[in-house]
Design a protein around this motif. Sequence first.
Motif, PDB file in Angstrom:
ATOM      1  N   VAL A   1      23.082  29.542 -18.986  1.00  0.00           N
ATOM      2  CA  VAL A   1      24.504  29.884 -19.024  1.00  0.00           C
ATOM      3  C   VAL A   1      25.367  28.632 -18.896  1.00  0.00           C
ATOM      4  N   GLU A   2      25.030  27.766 -17.989  1.00  0.00           N
ATOM      5  CA  GLU A   2      25.841  26.555 -17.794  1.00  0.00           C
ATOM      6  C   GLU A   2      25.794  25.645 -19.012  1.00  0.00           C
TER       7      GLU A   2
ATOM      8  N   ILE B   1      25.322  26.651 -22.097  1.00  0.00           N
ATOM      9  CA  ILE B   1      26.116  27.317 -23.133  1.00  0.00           C
ATOM     10  C   ILE B   1      27.600  27.071 -22.895  1.00  0.00           C
ATOM     11  N   LYS B   2      28.047  27.272 -21.675  1.00  0.00           N
ATOM     12  CA  LYS B   2      29.471  27.105 -21.372  1.00  0.00           C
ATOM     13  C   LYS B   2      29.936  25.673 -21.607  1.00  0.00           C
TER      14      LYS B   2
ATOM     15  N   CYS C   1      21.015  30.168 -28.950  1.00  0.00           N
ATOM     16  CA  CYS C   1      20.741  30.118 -27.506  1.00  0.00           C
ATOM     17  C   CYS C   1      19.543  30.983 -27.111  1.00  0.00           C
TER      18      CYS C   1
ATOM     19  N   ASN D   1      22.381  35.738 -21.555  1.00  0.00           N
ATOM     20  CA  ASN D   1      23.020  34.457 -21.244  1.00  0.00           C
ATOM     21  C   ASN D   1      24.260  34.230 -22.107  1.00  0.00           C
TER      22      ASN D   1
ATOM     23  N   SER E   1      27.998  34.021 -20.560  1.00  0.00           N
ATOM     24  CA  SER E   1      28.729  32.760 -20.729  1.00  0.00           C
ATOM     25  C   SER E   1      30.142  33.007 -21.235  1.00  0.00           C
ATOM     26  N   TYR E   2      30.248  33.789 -22.278  1.00  0.00           N
ATOM     27  CA  TYR E   2      31.572  34.050 -22.840  1.00  0.00           C
ATOM     28  C   TYR E   2      32.444  34.853 -21.877  1.00  0.00           C
TER      29      TYR E   2
ATOM     30  N   GLU F   1      32.297  34.866 -18.621  1.00  0.00           N
ATOM     31  CA  GLU F   1      32.738  33.990 -17.533  1.00  0.00           C
ATOM     32  C   GLU F   1      33.863  33.069 -17.993  1.00  0.00           C
TER      33      GLU F   1
END
Length: 534
Positions: free
Chosen positions: A201-202, A204-205, A231, A236, A240-241, A243
């Motif tokens: 996730v991190e 991706i963000k 990804c 995840n 990610s989106y 968040e």
Amino acid sequence: MSIEIYVNGNVISLDNNKVYEAFAVRDGKFLAVGCNKDLLSLFSKEDYKVTDLKGNTVVPGFNDAHMHLLNYGFQKTAVRLNNLSSIDEMISVVKSYINKNNIPKDTYIISRGWNDNYFKEQRLPNRYDLDKISCDHPIIFSRICGHIGVINSKAIELLDIDKMKENPTGGAIDRENGVPTGILRENALNIALSKVPPTSVEEIKASLRSAFDDLIQCGITSVQTEDLTHCRSLPNLIQSYRELEEEGNLPVRITLQLCLNTDELLEEANSFGLKSKVGSDFLKVGGLKLFQDGSLGARTAAMIDNYEDTPDNGISIYSQEDLDSFVTKGFKQGFQIIIHGIGDRACEMILNSYEKISKDTEDNLRPVIVHCQFTNEDLLDRFKELNVIANVQPAFVMSDYPIVEKAVGKARTKSSYAFNSMIQKGIPVAFSSDAPIESFNIIQGIYGAVNRTDLNNKPVGGFNINEGVTPLDALKAYTTGPSYMSFDEDIKGKIKVNYLADFVVLSQDITAVPKNKIKETKILETYVNGIKVL
């Protein structure tokens, strides 16, 4: 919230082709449009701020209807494979990248962008070339089109490619004397990539955040992006989106095109309650994305007749029966269907599937074919009859023109990339970039769609110039067309009362300047939700 009035502009509203002087914005929406005098008098008793547009042109925010935003972000930090002139240069560049970044052994090195058309060796790279880079790091390098890849011996071992004795359905593993060469085509490459550990996730963000500013610089306020392929984790990606939206870190509007190409992925999406139109004005689910063939450059686009320079006619990822089945499953689960189809055989098969589901419902399904580079009169008539959206890429004309005739001959070249014919027939058209395969610079895309040349004005006279579109039609294909594709035609894509206040200020009127001057247009300001972000 106070009202902001913008005056002294050349406001191309795209609302019934009306052009205005001024407009007002409040709470992220257009409150009024008209002339300077009327708007200033209309709100004379209210709290407002005036912005002078100084005669500049204003258009609705640009909407890229198909790209791979996450992959674009990944490529910003990955080793760069674009514009390499030889396999030897690839080896040197990647070895330097590994050493400079102290990449630990056994860490995957994944990138995309090499183009064998530029290699002095005039061949595809193979496992033995990549072994010269490293035998300690698994390496996967996709061609610029994403439909052919090459992996080294370490990756062959880790991904069990050497244990696959038969070609997978919809793909091919190149072999010499029964030994894999490292070259993977279509679904074989997808299978290899699917075995790579998913992106966190991190990660991706971070990659997405690095891409947002680049979009805004190009006047892009909305994107429709397929990121799951890159990804390899639906949970995840969605987390990610979501968040980023909750944190207030989505500066552009996102529509997710999800590559749910297995029953397991469809079931997983259902468990999350995902289907088309679910979400908010800033983040929502779009269509289910599938691939039916490959690319022209890789000669894997599925053609009705053989290629001129290769004794086959490309690769169909699905049989007609399997495609029909999967399209029906996706539709019944509530998804708009979006399918990659470049060759005329691929487009024909996709239209066959769309015709079957059109008989099952009276709803406007708005099915999409992405790319549709090779069509014919009969296929275009079927697009119109079935109300299938043609999602096409002007930048492909700019980069593909040198290889089209060599690949398919003169006759098929004359009917290729038929953008103007699509528009004249009343087929819904949405322009996009397919970034990072091509640039998402919208001004350059409009220039290419109108002039049918690259930025160096080649080929002279334009490639199939009869298929060049008007500047106004090109503008619509980057605004109202994509909005229709994502079921947003009633809230964005126009400068109109109660529409979302996404707009771009340009240095000149692209609908009025000489066509060869369009590429000189600058993005002066970009606004999303009425807020200046550039």
